[in-house]
Motif scaffolding. Sequence first.
Motif, PDB file in Angstrom:
ATOM      1  N   LEU B 158     -12.687  29.680 -29.693  1.00 36.53           N
ATOM      2  CA  LEU B 158     -13.273  30.949 -29.239  1.00 36.53           C
ATOM      3  C   LEU B 158     -13.124  31.190 -27.735  1.00 36.53           C
ATOM      4  O   LEU B 158     -12.762  32.296 -27.329  1.00 36.53           O
ATOM      5  CB  LEU B 158     -14.736  31.046 -29.682  1.00 36.53           C
ATOM      6  CG  LEU B 158     -14.907  31.408 -31.166  1.00 36.53           C
ATOM      7  CD1 LEU B 158     -16.369  31.352 -31.585  1.00 36.53           C
ATOM      8  CD2 LEU B 158     -14.337  32.790 -31.457  1.00 36.53           C
ATOM      9  N   PRO B 159     -13.388  30.169 -26.884  1.00 39.24           N
ATOM     10  CA  PRO B 159     -13.215  30.452 -25.442  1.00 39.24           C
ATOM     11  C   PRO B 159     -11.807  30.947 -25.107  1.00 39.24           C
ATOM     12  O   PRO B 159     -11.632  31.810 -24.246  1.00 39.24           O
ATOM     13  CB  PRO B 159     -13.489  29.101 -24.781  1.00 39.24           C
ATOM     14  CG  PRO B 159     -14.298  28.342 -25.758  1.00 39.24           C
ATOM     15  CD  PRO B 159     -13.879  28.803 -27.117  1.00 39.24           C
ATOM     16  N   ASN B 160     -10.816  30.405 -25.804  1.00 41.35           N
ATOM     17  CA  ASN B 160      -9.445  30.850 -25.555  1.00 41.35           C
ATOM     18  C   ASN B 160      -9.176  32.221 -26.154  1.00 41.35           C
ATOM     19  O   ASN B 160      -8.537  33.068 -25.538  1.00 41.35           O
ATOM     20  CB  ASN B 160      -8.450  29.836 -26.109  1.00 41.35           C
ATOM     21  CG  ASN B 160      -8.265  28.682 -25.163  1.00 41.35           C
ATOM     22  OD1 ASN B 160      -8.046  28.880 -23.976  1.00 41.35           O
ATOM     23  ND2 ASN B 160      -8.389  27.476 -25.668  1.00 41.35           N
ATOM     24  N   ALA B 161      -9.673  32.418 -27.372  1.00 39.50           N
ATOM     25  CA  ALA B 161      -9.426  33.692 -28.051  1.00 39.50           C
ATOM     26  C   ALA B 161     -10.059  34.845 -27.263  1.00 39.50           C
ATOM     27  O   ALA B 161      -9.434  35.880 -27.049  1.00 39.50           O
ATOM     28  CB  ALA B 161      -9.976  33.648 -29.473  1.00 39.50           C
ATOM     29  N   TYR B 162     -11.303  34.658 -26.807  1.00 40.25           N
ATOM     30  CA  TYR B 162     -11.969  35.736 -26.058  1.00 40.25           C
ATOM     31  C   TYR B 162     -11.184  36.092 -24.804  1.00 40.25           C
ATOM     32  O   TYR B 162     -11.103  37.253 -24.420  1.00 40.25           O
ATOM     33  CB  TYR B 162     -13.391  35.338 -25.674  1.00 40.25           C
ATOM     34  CG  TYR B 162     -14.379  35.408 -26.811  1.00 40.25           C
ATOM     35  CD1 TYR B 162     -14.396  36.494 -27.682  1.00 40.25           C
ATOM     36  CD2 TYR B 162     -15.295  34.388 -27.028  1.00 40.25           C
ATOM     37  CE1 TYR B 162     -15.297  36.553 -28.724  1.00 40.25           C
ATOM     38  CE2 TYR B 162     -16.207  34.438 -28.077  1.00 40.25           C
ATOM     39  CZ  TYR B 162     -16.199  35.517 -28.920  1.00 40.25           C
ATOM     40  OH  TYR B 162     -17.085  35.582 -29.955  1.00 40.25           O
ATOM     41  N   ARG B 163     -10.613  35.101 -24.157  1.00 38.01           N
ATOM     42  CA  ARG B 163      -9.829  35.408 -22.951  1.00 38.01           C
ATOM     43  C   ARG B 163      -8.615  36.261 -23.298  1.00 38.01           C
ATOM     44  O   ARG B 163      -8.294  37.212 -22.593  1.00 38.01           O
ATOM     45  CB  ARG B 163      -9.378  34.116 -22.273  1.00 38.01           C
ATOM     46  CG  ARG B 163     -10.469  33.472 -21.454  1.00 38.01           C
ATOM     47  CD  ARG B 163      -9.964  32.206 -20.782  1.00 38.01           C
ATOM     48  NE  ARG B 163     -10.932  31.706 -19.835  1.00 38.01           N
ATOM     49  CZ  ARG B 163     -11.957  30.928 -20.154  1.00 38.01           C
ATOM     50  NH1 ARG B 163     -12.151  30.570 -21.407  1.00 38.01           N
ATOM     51  NH2 ARG B 163     -12.801  30.506 -19.232  1.00 38.01           N
ATOM     52  N   ILE B 164      -7.951  35.912 -24.404  1.00 36.52           N
ATOM     53  CA  ILE B 164      -6.765  36.680 -24.793  1.00 36.52           C
ATOM     54  C   ILE B 164      -7.136  38.127 -25.116  1.00 36.52           C
ATOM     55  O   ILE B 164      -6.415  39.055 -24.773  1.00 36.52           O
ATOM     56  CB  ILE B 164      -6.092  36.045 -26.035  1.00 36.52           C
ATOM     57  CG1 ILE B 164      -5.621  34.628 -25.733  1.00 36.52           C
ATOM     58  CG2 ILE B 164      -4.922  36.886 -26.515  1.00 36.52           C
ATOM     59  CD1 ILE B 164      -5.021  33.944 -26.942  1.00 36.52           C
ATOM     60  N   ILE B 165      -8.263  38.309 -25.808  1.00 35.14           N
ATOM     61  CA  ILE B 165      -8.561  39.650 -26.333  1.00 35.14           C
ATOM     62  C   ILE B 165      -9.450  40.455 -25.414  1.00 35.14           C
ATOM     63  O   ILE B 165      -9.939  41.517 -25.811  1.00 35.14           O
ATOM     64  CB  ILE B 165      -9.187  39.582 -27.743  1.00 35.14           C
ATOM     65  CG1 ILE B 165     -10.529  38.839 -27.694  1.00 35.14           C
ATOM     66  CG2 ILE B 165      -8.249  38.932 -28.733  1.00 35.14           C
ATOM     67  CD1 ILE B 165     -11.283  38.919 -29.008  1.00 35.14           C
ATOM     68  N   LEU B 166      -9.638  40.010 -24.204  1.00 37.09           N
ATOM     69  CA  LEU B 166     -10.499  40.769 -23.294  1.00 37.09           C
ATOM     70  C   LEU B 166     -10.030  42.225 -23.116  1.00 37.09           C
ATOM     71  O   LEU B 166     -10.850  43.147 -23.205  1.00 37.09           O
ATOM     72  CB  LEU B 166     -10.605  40.057 -21.947  1.00 37.09           C
ATOM     73  CG  LEU B 166     -11.796  40.466 -21.097  1.00 37.09           C
ATOM     74  CD1 LEU B 166     -13.103  40.131 -21.790  1.00 37.09           C
ATOM     75  CD2 LEU B 166     -11.748  39.793 -19.733  1.00 37.09           C
ATOM     76  N   PRO B 167      -8.740  42.486 -22.899  1.00 40.06           N
ATOM     77  CA  PRO B 167      -8.323  43.895 -22.761  1.00 40.06           C
ATOM     78  C   PRO B 167      -8.602  44.748 -24.012  1.00 40.06           C
ATOM     79  O   PRO B 167      -9.220  45.814 -23.896  1.00 40.06           O
ATOM     80  CB  PRO B 167      -6.831  43.807 -22.450  1.00 40.06           C
ATOM     81  CG  PRO B 167      -6.646  42.440 -21.861  1.00 40.06           C
ATOM     82  CD  PRO B 167      -7.642  41.558 -22.550  1.00 40.06           C
TER      83      PRO B 167
END
Lengths: 230, 239, 286
Positions: B158-167
């Motif tokens: 999740l920490p990685n996924a949230y960073r990717i999908i921030l935009p």
Amino acid sequence: MFSNFDFSVILNSWRYLFFDGMTFTLTLTALAALGGVVLGTLIAMMRLSGLPVLPQVAKAYVNFMRSLPLVLVIFWFYFLVPYIGQWLIGSERPIQVGAFSSSLITFTLFEAAYFSEIMRAGIQSIPKGQAAAASALGLTYWQAMGNVILPQAFRNMLPVLLTQTIVLFQDTSLVYVLSITDFLGAASKVAQRDGRLVEMYLFAAVVYFAVCFIASLLVRRLQRRVAIIR
Amino acid sequence: MNYNWNWGIFFDASPEGTGTYADMLLSGLIWTIVTALCAWVIAFAVGSVIGVLRTLPSRPAQAVGNAYVELFRNIPLLVQMFLWFFVLPELLPESWGTWLKQLPNAPFYTAVVCLGFFTASRVAEQVRAGIQALPRGQRMAGTALGLTTAQTYRYVLLPNAYRIILPPLTSEFLNNLKNTSVALTIGLLELTARARAMQEFSFQVFEAFTAATIIYIIINLLVVTAAGLIERRVAVPGR
Amino acid sequence: MTSSAMPPVSPAPEPQAAAAAAPASGPVGTLLSEPPPAAATGGPMITIDGVSKWYGDFQVLTNCTTAIRKGEVVVVCGPSGSGKSTLIKCVNALEPFQKGQITVDGTQIANKKTNLPKLRSRVGMVFQHFELFPHLSITDNLSLAQRKVLGRGRDEAEAKGLALLERVGLKAHAHKYPGQLSGGQQQRVAIARALAMNPIVMLFDEPTSALDPEMVGEVLDVMVELAREGMTMMVVTHEMGFARKVAHRVIFMDKGEIVEDAQKEDFFGSPRSERAQTFLSRILSH
């Protein structure tokens, strides 16, 4: 729990719901999608043109439309279009514009902003060599666009364009705020007249769901086929 | 265009007797923001859970997640609004339904819940895409170290996924904010509703809508700027 | 060539030993002159018994049987698609298998009662693509599982991590993020991350095949040293120099089967199967 509900209200009103309501909804969806894609493509071409001013104008238009709630835009055009019409034909008073024309103008202009982003991605997905090859063959900009770039861009983006059209189909329900008889408007009018809100709104939800779900399944199938051919 | 402009109208008292037209729009703005923020809390929490369900190695979990997304994506928001507001109280046991209908601020609660669950389906789609965009080996590495599935999601995926999908999450947040205006149909006095009311009271259509338009554009710019700051803040060095 | 990157913990390898660890190192002869590592004589650490695995109708593993004793270093090699990576992932149950049994230190991994997270925490694994967690600093990469799985305190976990970083020569990079390190450095961190869990056995899944050639040596150096210290290791690799230097046994797989399972000397001296001969001649000819 449905014991005191009366679903016969649907049977009694289905002609009105579908012949008046759904016909309006589908016509509006189809025409606005068509107009939106054409206008959106032109905006995308402006945005990518590399000419002075045009890209900025296109970008400003897209960002402007995308910043606003559709409901507000619907109100805007409902009040603005009569004045624009008056200015265009130089009449004495704001001209009367029908509910359908007003909605069609609104949705075309609004959705064009969203379609233009899709078409921009589509045009950018075509390798630069294609445009170069077209120029090398002596095609003009418009010939190259019309015969080489846009056909490929449309093809690649067809599933996304159709998905956006499903969104547009759902969005047209918002003409409710102008008391227009689209599918939801018709359902709502019957609901109020007969005091059968539960039955009518549930039925409307089921119909919308069925149409959108089946349409999106078809789009997904198309997507797989397009993906395989490429 | 023979329209009588009157930009001073904002400082005239509104017929509601609680202040000027400017105050009216301001209170609309506050309702818009509060509704959007509350709905986002639901959307983010529920959307994350549904998004995770769709990536679990369990068929039933995936089916539940997919069903949720299909259900909420294929019914127009306005219809969902009516279902929550008009239909739900009738389907509940009578005492509950009555309680719901008599709730003060019912349009606000309904709008929050409706928008929250609607936006959750869109957040879920992003969360799923973000998790699936991570290399398969990340999940394996977490598992191989002895982390449980829950720990692997919590500390690695999740920490990685949230960073990717921030935009895309930012634009879902903005959609959520704009969609609060749909709640004017159930009587929420948010910004668009207040602009419309101002137009009806004062007949100054274009001043009212221009003001609302400018406010929406400013909110958009603020949110985009804030998202940019967050993005820089959580950026991982070396990527 | 990269021995300077490795502060010695056990006696430093001789100069030519370090050189031999590099992939494109000279002729095979120099490798053969290496002193053999101490023979492994412990009891079984891993037993793989009749394991078969299918993806749908496609069989990826066919009746694989072998065992790895405590302290033994076993290299698994074979052409790509031979099932070697799948087999090693079956050992800590990252991949399920449909037939057969695998035990690790006496525990059956396919048994539903087995606490897999606990078992996996004692089996170190190193991946082809490192799989460090990109959003965590090197220190946090090393301490995450120590804290969440083993329940160590932050200070203890970080101290342990730092000591291991020093061992792999990367103490100065502790505060950095994975994206700021080279591939070779990342893989050394990944080895340290696995070691931080005090594993009883280490699994390596093609640890050098995603690396640029000049970085292979530094990773192999760490692995050689680990082997010399007596760590039980199962290593899927094409690095035959590594196999010659520290392996006790070599397993050759092809098309999902264990074709050859032999002591190192026998395997390199006179491989019995034609497939292993062909494979060796291909891999050693350039």
